[in-house]
Enzyme design. Sequence first.
Site, PDB file in Angstrom:
ATOM      1  N   ASP A  49       9.019 -20.651   5.603  1.00 11.86           N
ATOM      2  CA  ASP A  49       8.890 -19.827   4.405  1.00 11.86           C
ATOM      3  C   ASP A  49      10.029 -20.050   3.421  1.00 11.86           C
ATOM      4  OD1 ASP A  49       6.503 -18.097   4.550  1.00 11.86           O
ATOM      5  OD2 ASP A  49       7.384 -17.500   6.466  1.00 11.86           O
ATOM      6  N   GLU A  73      -3.943 -11.113   4.755  1.00  9.92           N
ATOM      7  CA  GLU A  73      -3.070 -11.736   5.747  1.00  9.92           C
ATOM      8  C   GLU A  73      -1.878 -10.817   5.913  1.00  9.92           C
ATOM      9  OE1 GLU A  73      -4.058 -16.472   5.152  1.00  9.92           O
ATOM     10  OE2 GLU A  73      -2.206 -15.662   4.315  1.00  9.92           O
TER      11      GLU A  73
END
Lengths: 277, 404
Positions: free
Chosen positions: A69, A58
């Site tokens: 995040d 990824e």
Amino acid sequence: MTNAPGSPFPSRIAGAFARARSQGRKALVLYLTGCDPDFETSRRLLLAAARAGTDVLELGVPWSDPSADGPAIQAAMRRALAAGGGMGKALDLCRAVRADNAEVAIVLFGYANPIFVRGAAKFAAQAKQAGADGALCVDWPADEDPELAQALSQQGLDLVPLIAPTSTPERVKAIAAVAGGFLYYVSLTGITGSQLPNLGEASARVRQVRELSGGRLPVAVGFGIATPADARAVAGFADGVVVGSAAVRVIERAVAAGRDPVPELEAFVRDLRAALG
Amino acid sequence: MSTVPHAPGQFGPYGGRYVSETLMPALEELAAAWERFSRDPTFRAELDRLLREYVGRPTPLTEAAQLADQVARAQGRRLRVFLKREDLCHTGSHKLNNCVGQILLAQRLGKKRIIAETGAGQHGVATATVCALFGLPCEIYMGAVDVERQSLNVFRMQLLGAKVHSVKDGTATLKDAMNEAMRDWVTNVGTTHYVLGTVAGPHPYPTMVGELQSVIGREARVQIQAATGRLPDACLACVGGGSNAMGLFRGFLDDPGVRLFGVEAAGEGLDTSHHAATLGKGRPGVLHGARSYVLCDDDGQIAEAHSISAGLDYPGVGPEHSYLRDTGRAVYLAATDQEALDACRLLARCEGIIPALESAHAVAGLPRVAAQLPDGASVIINISGRGDKDMGTIAKYFGAEVSS
Ligand SMILES: Cc1ncc(COP(=O)(O)O)c(C=O)c1O
């Protein structure tokens, strides 16, 4: 063409999961923020991760406002942005990795605005041209706005979706219907880099996701998986294991100490891969 | 892009829900709850009672004859100016209108904990205030830069019992506070309601906050007709995320004779990179859960906004404003830091009203708006808040002049 010539699988991502299965193990999916800490080191890190046994990379596209995040990936994105990273460089990086590795599956992983500003169709064409196999956009729900899913599909790229503990059965079905490659089940209600929760619930949910999606796609589990032991535990019920923040922290520690992060990441990935059997 | 114009939460091509999957079910639940309770007579009655007895509504519409005179004389015309006095709401700004509504809704949803972002601190203070009233724990996210320049409001929030988190990531201003609030919400979505403070964010926030603020426009519409016997020629409001402007505009959207003007922050000037004129200089993008205009570079990286006023210092804007801009229903101007400071002093000297620096941007737009209107026109300016919180900033700029 989304896969190596002659491959029997519909895509390189599907191929990666199928190959792992045929080897009697679970797939390793590794997240790294592109251009962290700089373009060239990042290129070497991605290739090293592939060499050490990552099945699906990824490739995180740095963004200024990563609101899903946690601190580790936020910091990685700051480092990457400071080094000139962004969507443009992430595509260049993808191309550079693909030039040296024809096998590893690559998913571009990022937020909506850099895709939206380019235009979904142009992004998909550029991603394809750079050798990516799919994309995951954290804040672009396919049922809310099908434009990205359609653009990717036109290029033969997979849309990898997130499924959360809060997702209703109806949503799981709708999400799975337009997904390709694999389904990414988020182990916890929270941001990346959080503590791995009790796995009982995640295990039950993965079973439910498989049922609701008719078992059409493999299910990988991520968020909070930090050690080979975590990976082994999750591999007990998932088709694949995603490691992100922990890998990013390995890089951060090495860079902060003035060391080349490549050997340390490579060793970390080997340990993870070994834990998956 | 949605092919159905004005599906719920869509404003032409803008709006929608661009959030991580974890939040989607909560937003669906919230939208359904708002749909139901906003029409429920018991809920409405309780909201109306709080607006009346606690917020202090209706707020007055004050004619500003000296201000009008100054502007009109310079332009050789007649002009009437009316100020919608949101500065007289409890806690000192329009933000409380939204907070009381959302917390009533959060109660109905059984949420046990409240979070919010804040820029100028006004929304944080309003949220902390209602949480104190309802006995709910409250945590506020505020950029470290804003904690510094709005320290009085930080103390107010703490006095009200709220916990204030100073956010240091990114540009350490409002957008980063919103990112951090969204991280909290994603983590605690089962127990927590996120009181978003403006008409930005994912559906249903732009609709819900717009409806909760529309009380401003509803009142102003009745008040101006009582004062002048007709509708105004123009409405004028500052635009950060856009909630006070949307609140005023909603009273007049369907009256084509009433022109709508928003004023964004031009910071150090629109020809510099130090401004927050999202509608003036931005482009369509996705930020904080919605499609709308954003300030960003060609790669899609969000730009750092700049304004002397923390409440306008935001590189995004509510999606309904993007739609009003594109359709031409509303026109958006921008006022610089200096123009806002001058307008703040002008209103103080003419009318004895010290506006918040945000609201001063709206006042600064008056000469340009008046110049486009017929002789004898009347204008409503939304004074979204009072200036007490900005005394430190203003004193610094005017230096000895103010302290003498
Ligand atoms: C007094 C005042 N006016 C205006 C604003 C800007 O917000 P909005 O554009 O949502 O009204 C703020 C925000 O903090 C404020 O405190």
